[in-house]
Design a protein around this motif. Sequence first.
Motif, short mmCIF file in Angstrom:
data_model
loop_
_atom_site.label_atom_id
_atom_site.label_comp_id
_atom_site.label_asym_id
_atom_site.label_seq_id
_atom_site.Cartn_x
_atom_site.Cartn_y
_atom_site.Cartn_z
N VAL A 86 61.21 37.94 41.76
CA VAL A 86 61.61 37.48 43.10
C VAL A 86 62.79 36.52 43.10
N ARG A 87 63.15 35.98 41.99
CA ARG A 87 64.28 35.05 41.92
C ARG A 87 65.44 35.75 41.19
N GLU A 144 53.55 33.63 44.28
CA GLU A 144 52.78 34.68 44.94
C GLU A 144 53.25 34.85 46.38
N GLY A 145 53.53 33.76 47.06
CA GLY A 145 54.07 33.84 48.42
C GLY A 145 55.40 34.57 48.46
N LEU A 146 56.26 34.29 47.49
CA LEU A 146 57.55 34.99 47.42
C LEU A 146 57.37 36.47 47.10
N ARG A 149 56.28 38.07 50.27
CA ARG A 149 57.41 38.13 51.21
C ARG A 149 58.36 39.27 50.87
N GLU A 150 58.58 39.48 49.57
CA GLU A 150 59.52 40.51 49.13
C GLU A 150 58.84 41.84 48.85
N ASP A 151 57.56 41.95 49.19
CA ASP A 151 56.77 43.16 49.00
C ASP A 151 56.79 43.63 47.54
N ARG A 152 56.60 42.67 46.63
CA ARG A 152 56.61 42.98 45.20
C ARG A 152 55.33 42.53 44.49
#
Length: 182
Positions: A86-87, A144-146, A149-152
């Motif tokens: 996610v990053r 986990e929130g990210l 959010r990114e559907d991953r």
Amino acid sequence: MGLKPQRDRLCLVQLSSGDGNAHLVQIVPPALGGRGADCPNLKAMLADPGTTKLFHFARFDCAALQHNLGVTVAPVICTKVAAKLVRTFTDRHGLKDLCKELLGVELSKQQQSSDWGAPELTAEQMAYAASDVLHLHALWARLEGLLRREDRLELAQACFGFLPTRGALDLLGYAEPDIFAH
């Protein structure tokens, strides 16, 4: 003692349930007066399929624990893998960077290269070791929130499920050449 499980012995396992406390299990070989890998409670917890284990760089930890304690550690979550999913805007996925950027927590890595094989750890080593696990639950909550959010999140869970196998492949010498490389 180092980052090669086949060469470097496991000296310490740090645990935290996310309650603000850390537990340190020192692995002292019999030649130095310890019990070595005779730690049945630790092994049972690590192998328990009903307990999810949270790591930063689980690929290495799974391999090291498999090699030194003879247990397959699963299921696992890895904050490093989660961060890389996610990053994607950065290559800063180390624990120190993630804690600073996502939690506002400064971690000192000063003791990282100290002598972890000493019969008794210093107060500074124990504080450093504890800091390596005390923030993992909060870090995972942010990541986990990210992932959601990114559907991953589903992709991350599939990666986490493979990490014990990846560690086993590393132990067999398949880190280089990587069998997944072209």
